[in-house]
Design a protein around this motif. Structure first.
Motif, PDB file in Angstrom:
ATOM      1  N   CYS A  74       0.979  -0.998  -0.112  1.00  0.00           N
ATOM      2  CA  CYS A  74      -0.207   0.262  -0.204  1.00  0.00           C
ATOM      3  C   CYS A  74       0.725   1.017   0.094  1.00  0.00           C
ATOM      4  CB  CYS A  74      -1.014  -0.136   1.193  1.00  0.00           C
ATOM      5  SG  CYS A  74      -2.064  -1.455   1.756  1.00  0.00           S
ATOM      6  N   TRP A  77       2.599   2.039  -3.098  1.00  0.00           N
ATOM      7  CA  TRP A  77       1.769   2.376  -4.577  1.00  0.00           C
ATOM      8  C   TRP A  77       1.691   3.698  -4.334  1.00  0.00           C
ATOM      9  CZ3 TRP A  77      -3.215   4.671  -3.762  1.00  0.00           C
ATOM     10  CH2 TRP A  77      -3.882   5.416  -5.283  1.00  0.00           C
ATOM     11  N   MET A  78       1.011   4.823  -2.975  1.00  0.00           N
ATOM     12  CA  MET A  78       0.836   5.108  -3.011  1.00  0.00           C
ATOM     13  C   MET A  78       2.199   6.422  -3.066  1.00  0.00           C
ATOM     14  SD  MET A  78      -2.157   6.007  -1.270  1.00  0.00           S
ATOM     15  CE  MET A  78      -1.714   8.121  -0.074  1.00  0.00           C
ATOM     16  N   GLN A  79       3.979   5.935  -2.845  1.00  0.00           N
ATOM     17  CA  GLN A  79       5.133   6.279  -3.510  1.00  0.00           C
ATOM     18  C   GLN A  79       5.102   6.965  -4.562  1.00  0.00           C
ATOM     19  OE1 GLN A  79       7.833   7.583  -1.764  1.00  0.00           O
ATOM     20  NE2 GLN A  79       7.929   8.559  -3.558  1.00  0.00           N
ATOM     21  N   ARG A  81       2.575   6.044  -7.418  1.00  0.00           N
ATOM     22  CA  ARG A  81       0.942   6.982  -7.720  1.00  0.00           C
ATOM     23  C   ARG A  81       0.957   8.581  -7.453  1.00  0.00           C
ATOM     24  NH1 ARG A  81      -2.449  10.145  -8.936  1.00  0.00           N
ATOM     25  NH2 ARG A  81      -5.199   9.389  -8.971  1.00  0.00           N
ATOM     26  N   TYR A  82       1.180   8.909  -6.000  1.00  0.00           N
ATOM     27  CA  TYR A  82       1.170  10.423  -5.646  1.00  0.00           C
ATOM     28  C   TYR A  82       2.970  10.858  -5.526  1.00  0.00           C
ATOM     29  CZ  TYR A  82      -3.442   9.405  -4.782  1.00  0.00           C
ATOM     30  OH  TYR A  82      -5.304   9.295  -5.399  1.00  0.00           O
ATOM     31  N   VAL A  92       0.026   3.904   8.055  1.00  0.00           N
ATOM     32  CA  VAL A  92      -1.250   3.261   7.035  1.00  0.00           C
ATOM     33  C   VAL A  92      -2.033   1.630   7.450  1.00  0.00           C
ATOM     34  CG1 VAL A  92      -0.719   1.425   4.650  1.00  0.00           C
ATOM     35  CG2 VAL A  92       0.474   3.215   4.397  1.00  0.00           C
ATOM     36  N   GLY A 219      -4.995  13.630  -4.990  1.00  0.00           N
ATOM     37  CA  GLY A 219      -5.066  13.063  -3.919  1.00  0.00           C
ATOM     38  C   GLY A 219      -5.188  14.102  -2.795  1.00  0.00           C
ATOM     39  N   GLU A 222      -1.364  13.984  -1.123  1.00  0.00           N
ATOM     40  CA  GLU A 222      -1.038  14.782  -1.988  1.00  0.00           C
ATOM     41  C   GLU A 222      -0.354  16.061  -1.647  1.00  0.00           C
ATOM     42  OE1 GLU A 222       0.324  14.420  -6.930  1.00  0.00           O
ATOM     43  OE2 GLU A 222      -1.328  13.853  -6.137  1.00  0.00           O
ATOM     44  N   THR A 239      -8.727   4.100   0.246  1.00  0.00           N
ATOM     45  CA  THR A 239      -8.930   4.289  -0.795  1.00  0.00           C
ATOM     46  C   THR A 239      -9.124   2.850  -1.331  1.00  0.00           C
ATOM     47  OG1 THR A 239      -7.763   4.484  -3.355  1.00  0.00           O
ATOM     48  CG2 THR A 239      -6.701   3.358  -1.230  1.00  0.00           C
ATOM     49  N   ALA A 256      -4.663   6.106   4.737  1.00  0.00           N
ATOM     50  CA  ALA A 256      -3.479   6.351   5.291  1.00  0.00           C
ATOM     51  C   ALA A 256      -3.391   7.930   5.518  1.00  0.00           C
ATOM     52  CB  ALA A 256      -2.362   6.279   3.959  1.00  0.00           C
ATOM     53  N   TRP A 288      -2.209  -4.335  -5.614  1.00  0.00           N
ATOM     54  CA  TRP A 288      -1.265  -2.785  -5.379  1.00  0.00           C
ATOM     55  C   TRP A 288      -0.640  -3.120  -6.085  1.00  0.00           C
ATOM     56  CZ3 TRP A 288      -4.673   0.500  -4.606  1.00  0.00           C
ATOM     57  CH2 TRP A 288      -5.711   0.286  -2.839  1.00  0.00           C
TER      58      TRP A 288
END
Length: 400
Positions: A74, A77-79, A81-82, A92, A219, A222, A239, A256, A288
């Motif tokens: 997770c 993915w945040m790193q 994606r955003y 998280v 986001g 973000e 999410t 998160a 993810w």
């Protein structure tokens, strides 16, 4: 019984069932439903395989905090994606879909013993916000959306005395049902209000991966990072894999943000008994960690909306949303119908189901901001959605 249960209003789909109780759908047309926002694209096989291959852990109770591999997936993915860092150990927390997490989070955050406990939410809105508020012992305040700004929420219309009582703010970006995405200045405004009045922001972002422009939706975390709020103070983002990966039945997502809020939420969830099963965790890690299926899914929606939106725009006030898989269309004034009457007549004449917009909003300031709109969920395959759009065009043209 909990007396607060009596405050809950019927869910929109129950109201729709009641609305259609006396309607006989057209037998000349096969049924097409645009009413429920349930993804209907195929679930990627690799996710199903990961689920089936990881059944060995069923003999043990899973941890509420989730396996470290899931939290790391997770955070990764945040790193990607955003482009923001989140600590997988403290910032998280896996959840069983965003719906149950949004509800449970209100129970964690709201202090009903404080006078005038208030939760602010958009209007129209996802009904879980209201239910969570009422069962937490708070009062909802509905901030109206502005049609002139593609139904962005008019936060300036919320009186100061309401902000002073506010403990929690629900935001939804991309929005349901309007598809509006909050830009950075809007986030900056909400962060300033949160700092001034001390409320928590719950950012519902479950539609973030279905978008129609080159730039993906901004986001909440973000936005916070861009504004120098790297600790994500008083902010939690929600999410889910349901729309992103076409697995609504998996019931998997994560939250998160602010580590202090995550710690409190974990405590609540430990007693709530909401740990994610090991097979679901394994399938979630696989989902993810893969973006190819997400890009393919997004391409399907883009093709579908590119075909259907111009068809409907010939007879209705409707435009491509910023993101999400809904069209938020205005019932033509020339029909002389309410949104509920439109839905009834469309079902009777052409066997197409749409959801009245007034069912997704509440009267506020003497008006219902969802009135005279209908929500269409373009979740089926392109040919079926195009057929539904063609029938809607014929329906409107036959009555004007």
């Amino acid at each position: 019984m909990n007396p607060l249960l009596s405050l809950l209003q019927p869910y929109p789909f129950e109201r729709l069932r009641q609305l259609f109780a006396g309607v006989t759908p057209s037998a000349a047309h096969r049924a097409i439903s645009l009413g429920i926002g349930e993804p209907r694209h195929a679930t990627p096989p690799f996710i199903q395989e990961a689920l089936a291959a990881n059944l060995s852990g069923l003999a043990s109770y899973p941890s509420t905090a989730g396996d470290p591999s899931l939290r790391e997936a997770c955070a990764g993915w945040m790193q990607r994606r955003y482009r923001i860092p989140v600590n997988p150990a403290t910032q998280v927390l896996p959840v069983n879909g965003s719906r149950e997490a949004l509800f449970a989070f209100a129970q964690t955050v709201v202090d009903p013993t404080r006078a005038g406990a208030t939760v602010v939410c958009p209007n129209p809105f996802y009904q879980i916000y209201e239910g969570a508020t009422l069962l937490a012992g708070a009062t909802p305040y509905y901030a109206p959306s502005d049609p002139a700004r593609n139904f962005a929420v008019d936060w300036d219309s919320v009186p100061e005395e309401v902000w002073q009582r506010t403990q929690l703010l629900f935001v939804c970006s991309p929005g349901n049902p309007t598809g509006a995405v909050m830009p950075l200045p809007e986030w900056e405004k909400l962060f300033a209000l949160s700092d001034r009045y001390g409320f928590v922001i719950a950012s519902d972002e479950c539609y973030s991966e279905i978008y129609f422009r080159d730039e993906p939706p901004l986001g909440g975390l973000e936005a916070a990072a861009k504004l120098g709020r790297s600790n994500y103070r008083n902010l939690i983002a929600f999410t889910s894999l349901s729309k992103r990966s076409n697995v609504p039945g998996l019931r998997s997502g994560f939250v998160a943000g602010d580590a202090a809020l995550i710690k409190a939420f974990l405590l609540y969830r430990t007693y709530h008994g909401s740990a994610m099963g090991p097979a679901v965790q394994a399938a979630s890690v696989a989902a993810w960690n893969d973006e190819v299926h997400v890009e393919e899914n997004r391409a399907l929606y883009r093709q579908k909306f590119a075909q259907v939106t111009p068809m409907l725009a010939e007879v209705m006030d409707v435009r491509l949303p910023d993101a999400g898989f809904y069209l938020w269309a205005k019932v033509p004034d020339a029909l002389g119908m309410s949104d509920a009457e439109f839905a009834q007549a469309l079902l009777a004449q052409y066997n197409v189901t749409v959801l009245p917009g007034s069912y997704l909003a509440r009267d506020s300031g003497g008006a219902n901001p969802g009135a005279q709109r209908v929500r269409m969920a373009l979740v089926a395959e392109t040919a079926e959605c195009a057929e539904a759009a063609s029938r809607i065009v014929q329906f409107i043209q036959s009555r004007t």
